[in-house]
Design an enzyme around this catalytic site. Structure first.
Site, PDB file in Angstrom:
ATOM      1  N   LEU A 101       0.888  -1.164   0.000  1.00 49.36           N
ATOM      2  CA  LEU A 101       0.000   0.000   0.000  1.00 49.36           C
ATOM      3  C   LEU A 101       0.923   1.210   0.000  1.00 49.36           C
ATOM      4  O   LEU A 101       1.976   1.192   0.648  1.00 49.36           O
ATOM      5  CB  LEU A 101      -0.880   0.023   1.255  1.00 49.36           C
ATOM      6  N   ASP A 102       0.518   2.273  -0.683  1.00 45.46           N
ATOM      7  CA  ASP A 102       1.334   3.488  -0.710  1.00 45.46           C
ATOM      8  C   ASP A 102       1.544   4.023   0.705  1.00 45.46           C
ATOM      9  O   ASP A 102       0.719   3.792   1.601  1.00 45.46           O
ATOM     10  CB  ASP A 102       0.631   4.616  -1.485  1.00 45.46           C
ATOM     11  N   TYR A 103       2.572   4.811   0.847  1.00 43.67           N
ATOM     12  CA  TYR A 103       2.880   5.487   2.112  1.00 43.67           C
ATOM     13  C   TYR A 103       1.637   6.198   2.668  1.00 43.67           C
ATOM     14  O   TYR A 103       1.321   6.104   3.852  1.00 43.67           O
ATOM     15  CB  TYR A 103       3.999   6.497   1.832  1.00 43.67           C
ATOM     16  N   THR A 105      -1.525   5.652   1.878  1.00 39.97           N
ATOM     17  CA  THR A 105      -2.746   4.840   1.876  1.00 39.97           C
ATOM     18  C   THR A 105      -2.826   4.073   3.186  1.00 39.97           C
ATOM     19  O   THR A 105      -1.825   3.536   3.660  1.00 39.97           O
ATOM     20  CB  THR A 105      -2.734   3.843   0.692  1.00 39.97           C
TER      21      THR A 105
END
Ligand code: URA
Length: 243
Positions: A101-103, A105
Protein backbone atom coordinates in the site's frame (compact mmCIF):
# COMPACT_ATOMS: atom_id res chain seq x y z
CA UNK A 1 13.63 -28.81 -6.28
CA UNK A 2 14.44 -25.28 -5.10
CA UNK A 3 17.47 -23.08 -5.41
CA UNK A 4 19.66 -23.27 -2.35
CA UNK A 5 19.57 -19.53 -1.60
CA UNK A 6 15.77 -19.59 -1.77
CA UNK A 7 15.53 -22.46 0.70
CA UNK A 8 17.80 -20.62 3.15
CA UNK A 9 15.87 -17.37 2.73
CA UNK A 10 12.48 -19.00 3.06
CA UNK A 11 13.55 -20.79 6.19
CA UNK A 12 13.98 -17.33 7.66
CA UNK A 13 17.74 -17.52 8.01
CA UNK A 14 18.61 -14.48 5.94
CA UNK A 15 17.48 -12.38 3.01
CA UNK A 16 17.99 -13.92 -0.43
CA UNK A 17 21.03 -11.72 -1.01
CA UNK A 18 22.57 -12.55 2.36
CA UNK A 19 21.93 -16.24 1.68
CA UNK A 20 23.87 -15.94 -1.58
CA UNK A 21 26.73 -14.35 0.32
CA UNK A 22 26.72 -17.19 2.87
CA UNK A 23 26.92 -19.71 0.04
CA UNK A 24 29.79 -17.88 -1.69
CA UNK A 25 31.63 -17.66 1.62
CA UNK A 26 31.45 -21.45 1.93
CA UNK A 27 29.29 -21.44 5.06
CA UNK A 28 26.60 -23.63 3.57
CA UNK A 29 26.69 -27.40 3.35
CA UNK A 30 24.34 -29.78 1.58
CA UNK A 31 24.43 -33.33 2.95
CA UNK A 32 27.67 -32.50 4.71
CA UNK A 33 29.49 -31.06 1.68
CA UNK A 34 30.31 -27.36 1.24
CA UNK A 35 28.45 -25.93 -1.75
CA UNK A 36 29.55 -22.62 -3.26
CA UNK A 37 27.50 -22.79 -6.45
CA UNK A 38 24.61 -20.30 -6.33
CA UNK A 39 22.48 -22.22 -8.81
CA UNK A 40 22.53 -25.47 -6.82
CA UNK A 41 19.10 -27.02 -6.44
CA UNK A 42 18.07 -29.01 -3.40
CA UNK A 43 15.02 -31.05 -2.48
CA UNK A 44 13.22 -31.45 0.81
CA UNK A 45 15.22 -34.59 1.59
CA UNK A 46 18.58 -32.79 1.32
CA UNK A 47 20.16 -31.76 4.60
CA UNK A 48 21.08 -28.08 4.41
CA UNK A 49 23.15 -26.41 7.12
CA UNK A 50 24.41 -22.87 7.59
CA UNK A 51 27.55 -22.72 9.72
CA UNK A 52 26.55 -26.09 11.10
CA UNK A 53 22.99 -25.08 11.98
CA UNK A 54 20.31 -27.13 10.21
CA UNK A 55 17.98 -25.12 8.01
CA UNK A 56 14.48 -26.12 8.83
CA UNK A 57 11.44 -24.34 7.59
CA UNK A 58 10.35 -21.78 10.16
CA UNK A 59 6.79 -21.97 11.31
CA UNK A 60 4.63 -20.05 8.84
CA UNK A 61 2.74 -17.09 10.23
CA UNK A 62 0.02 -14.95 8.66
CA UNK A 63 -1.21 -11.56 9.87
CA UNK A 64 -3.87 -9.07 8.90
CA UNK A 65 -2.71 -5.53 9.63
CA UNK A 66 -4.54 -2.21 9.55
CA UNK A 67 -1.79 -0.06 8.10
CA UNK A 68 -1.99 3.58 9.15
CA UNK A 69 -1.14 6.37 6.72
CA UNK A 70 2.49 7.47 6.81
CA UNK A 71 4.00 3.99 7.04
CA UNK A 72 6.02 2.24 4.34
CA UNK A 73 5.02 -1.22 3.11
CA UNK A 74 8.52 -2.60 3.53
CA UNK A 75 10.68 -4.33 6.12
CA UNK A 76 13.30 -1.57 6.27
CA UNK A 77 13.83 1.94 5.00
CA UNK A 78 17.13 3.66 4.25
CA UNK A 79 15.70 7.00 5.40
CA UNK A 80 14.61 5.51 8.72
CA UNK A 81 10.93 6.12 8.18
CA UNK A 82 8.37 3.91 9.88
CA UNK A 83 7.83 0.53 8.17
CA UNK A 84 5.02 -1.97 8.61
CA UNK A 85 7.18 -4.54 10.40
CA UNK A 86 7.83 -1.99 13.18
CA UNK A 87 4.35 -2.98 14.38
CA UNK A 88 5.42 -6.62 14.81
CA UNK A 89 8.35 -6.52 17.25
CA UNK A 90 7.15 -9.74 18.91
CA UNK A 91 7.35 -11.82 15.73
CA UNK A 92 10.57 -13.82 15.39
CA UNK A 93 9.95 -14.90 11.83
CA UNK A 94 11.08 -12.72 8.94
CA UNK A 95 7.70 -11.49 7.83
CA UNK A 96 7.10 -9.17 4.89
CA UNK A 97 4.05 -7.50 3.36
CA UNK A 98 2.00 -9.28 0.69
CA UNK A 99 1.92 -6.63 -2.01
CA UNK A 100 2.00 -2.98 -1.08
CA UNK A 101 0.00 0.00 0.00
CA UNK A 102 1.33 3.49 -0.71
CA UNK A 103 2.88 5.49 2.11
CA UNK A 104 -0.25 7.68 2.25
CA UNK A 105 -2.75 4.84 1.88
CA UNK A 106 -4.21 3.21 4.96
CA UNK A 107 -5.98 -0.09 5.28
CA UNK A 108 -5.79 -3.82 5.06
CA UNK A 109 -2.41 -5.36 4.44
CA UNK A 110 -1.39 -8.98 4.90
CA UNK A 111 2.03 -9.94 6.22
CA UNK A 112 3.59 -13.38 6.26
CA UNK A 113 6.87 -15.28 6.07
CA UNK A 114 5.37 -17.67 3.52
CA UNK A 115 6.85 -16.66 0.17
CA UNK A 116 4.83 -19.14 -1.82
CA UNK A 117 1.57 -17.89 -0.31
CA UNK A 118 2.55 -14.27 -1.01
CA UNK A 119 3.37 -15.09 -4.64
CA UNK A 120 0.08 -16.84 -5.08
CA UNK A 121 -1.91 -13.88 -3.80
CA UNK A 122 -0.01 -11.20 -5.69
CA UNK A 123 0.08 -12.96 -9.03
CA UNK A 124 -2.19 -10.98 -11.39
CA UNK A 125 -3.50 -14.20 -12.90
CA UNK A 126 -5.21 -15.14 -9.64
CA UNK A 127 -7.34 -12.01 -9.43
CA UNK A 128 -7.93 -11.37 -5.76
CA UNK A 129 -10.49 -8.57 -5.34
CA UNK A 130 -9.37 -5.54 -3.36
CA UNK A 131 -11.81 -2.84 -2.34
CA UNK A 132 -10.71 0.75 -1.75
CA UNK A 133 -12.56 3.82 -0.55
CA UNK A 134 -11.28 7.01 -2.13
CA UNK A 135 -12.08 10.59 -1.23
CA UNK A 136 -11.78 12.84 -4.26
CA UNK A 137 -11.23 16.56 -4.68
CA UNK A 138 -14.41 16.88 -6.75
CA UNK A 139 -17.55 15.10 -7.83
CA UNK A 140 -17.25 12.78 -10.83
CA UNK A 141 -20.16 12.42 -13.18
CA UNK A 142 -21.79 9.07 -13.65
CA UNK A 143 -20.31 8.48 -17.12
CA UNK A 144 -16.83 8.99 -15.68
CA UNK A 145 -17.38 6.27 -13.09
CA UNK A 146 -18.65 4.02 -15.87
CA UNK A 147 -15.38 4.62 -17.70
CA UNK A 148 -13.50 3.41 -14.65
CA UNK A 149 -15.77 0.39 -14.34
CA UNK A 150 -15.27 -0.73 -17.92
CA UNK A 151 -11.51 -0.11 -17.94
CA UNK A 152 -9.52 3.03 -18.54
CA UNK A 153 -6.29 3.66 -20.39
CA UNK A 154 -3.28 4.33 -18.19
CA UNK A 155 0.28 4.72 -19.38
CA UNK A 156 0.94 1.03 -18.62
CA UNK A 157 -2.15 -0.19 -20.46
CA UNK A 158 -5.91 -0.39 -20.04
CA UNK A 159 -7.18 -1.43 -16.63
CA UNK A 160 -9.33 -4.52 -16.20
CA UNK A 161 -13.03 -4.02 -15.43
CA UNK A 162 -13.67 -2.71 -11.92
CA UNK A 163 -16.66 -2.34 -9.63
CA UNK A 164 -17.34 1.30 -8.84
CA UNK A 165 -19.89 2.71 -6.42
CA UNK A 166 -20.60 6.23 -5.24
CA UNK A 167 -20.72 6.25 -1.43
CA UNK A 168 -21.38 9.92 -0.73
CA UNK A 169 -21.25 13.37 -2.27
CA UNK A 170 -20.63 16.62 -0.44
CA UNK A 171 -21.82 19.39 -2.73
CA UNK A 172 -20.84 22.15 -0.33
CA UNK A 173 -17.26 20.96 -0.04
CA UNK A 174 -17.28 19.76 -3.64
CA UNK A 175 -15.96 16.32 -2.93
CA UNK A 176 -17.09 12.72 -3.29
CA UNK A 177 -16.30 9.39 -1.70
CA UNK A 178 -16.16 6.48 -4.11
CA UNK A 179 -15.74 2.76 -3.49
CA UNK A 180 -13.76 0.88 -6.11
CA UNK A 181 -12.93 -2.82 -6.35
CA UNK A 182 -10.05 -3.94 -8.54
CA UNK A 183 -8.10 -7.16 -8.82
CA UNK A 184 -4.96 -5.89 -10.44
CA UNK A 185 -2.15 -4.53 -8.32
CA UNK A 186 -0.32 -1.98 -10.42
CA UNK A 187 1.68 0.76 -8.81
CA UNK A 188 -0.59 3.55 -7.48
CA UNK A 189 -3.34 2.11 -9.58
CA UNK A 190 -6.38 3.58 -7.85
CA UNK A 191 -4.86 7.05 -7.66
CA UNK A 192 -3.91 6.89 -11.33
CA UNK A 193 -7.36 5.66 -12.36
CA UNK A 194 -9.01 8.66 -10.73
CA UNK A 195 -6.37 10.99 -12.19
CA UNK A 196 -7.29 9.61 -15.59
CA UNK A 197 -10.83 10.98 -15.16
CA UNK A 198 -9.55 14.28 -13.81
CA UNK A 199 -9.61 13.89 -10.01
CA UNK A 200 -7.08 13.76 -7.26
CA UNK A 201 -7.42 11.16 -4.51
CA UNK A 202 -7.11 13.02 -1.22
CA UNK A 203 -7.54 10.01 1.00
CA UNK A 204 -7.31 6.32 0.20
CA UNK A 205 -8.09 3.31 2.33
CA UNK A 206 -8.16 -0.39 1.47
CA UNK A 207 -11.20 -1.76 3.26
CA UNK A 208 -11.36 -5.27 1.90
CA UNK A 209 -9.02 -7.94 0.60
CA UNK A 210 -10.94 -10.88 -0.86
CA UNK A 211 -13.38 -11.77 1.97
CA UNK A 212 -11.26 -10.12 4.68
CA UNK A 213 -12.19 -6.79 6.25
CA UNK A 214 -10.78 -4.49 8.92
CA UNK A 215 -13.63 -5.30 11.28
CA UNK A 216 -12.64 -4.92 14.93
CA UNK A 217 -9.31 -3.22 14.22
CA UNK A 218 -8.10 0.36 14.55
CA UNK A 219 -5.25 1.80 12.53
CA UNK A 220 -1.97 0.25 13.70
CA UNK A 221 -3.65 -2.89 15.05
CA UNK A 222 -3.32 -6.43 13.77
CA UNK A 223 -4.54 -9.96 14.19
CA UNK A 224 -3.46 -13.40 13.07
CA UNK A 225 -5.35 -14.97 10.22
CA UNK A 226 -7.10 -18.18 11.18
CA UNK A 227 -5.99 -21.42 9.54
CA UNK A 228 -9.35 -21.46 7.81
CA UNK A 229 -8.85 -17.97 6.37
CA UNK A 230 -5.40 -18.92 5.07
CA UNK A 231 -6.88 -21.99 3.43
CA UNK A 232 -9.72 -19.99 1.93
CA UNK A 233 -7.31 -17.41 0.49
CA UNK A 234 -5.28 -20.19 -1.12
CA UNK A 235 -8.37 -21.76 -2.61
CA UNK A 236 -9.63 -18.42 -3.83
CA UNK A 237 -6.34 -17.58 -5.52
CA UNK A 238 -6.05 -21.01 -7.09
CA UNK A 239 -9.62 -21.49 -8.26
CA UNK A 240 -11.26 -18.06 -8.11
CA UNK A 241 -13.89 -19.60 -5.83
CA UNK A 242 -14.50 -20.20 -2.16
CA UNK A 243 -15.25 -23.72 -1.14
N1 URA B 1 -3.86 2.00 -5.43
C1 URA B 1 -3.19 3.11 -5.07
O1 URA B 1 -3.21 4.09 -5.80
N2 URA B 1 -2.54 3.10 -3.92
C2 URA B 1 -2.48 2.05 -3.09
O2 URA B 1 -1.85 2.10 -2.04
C3 URA B 1 -3.19 0.90 -3.47
C4 URA B 1 -3.87 0.90 -4.66
Amino acid sequence: MERLQKVIAQAGFASRRKAEQLIIEGKVTVNGKVVKELGTKVSASDKVEVSGVPVEGQEKVYFLFYKPRGVISAVSDDKNRKVVTDYFPFVEQRIFPVGRLDYDTSGLLLLTNDGEFANLLTHPRYEIDKTYVARLNGIPQRYMLKQLASGIKLEDGKTAPAKVKEISVDKKKQRATIEITIHEGRNRQVRRMFEAIGFEVQKLKRERYAFLTLKGLNAGELRELTAHEVKQLRTLAETGMLR
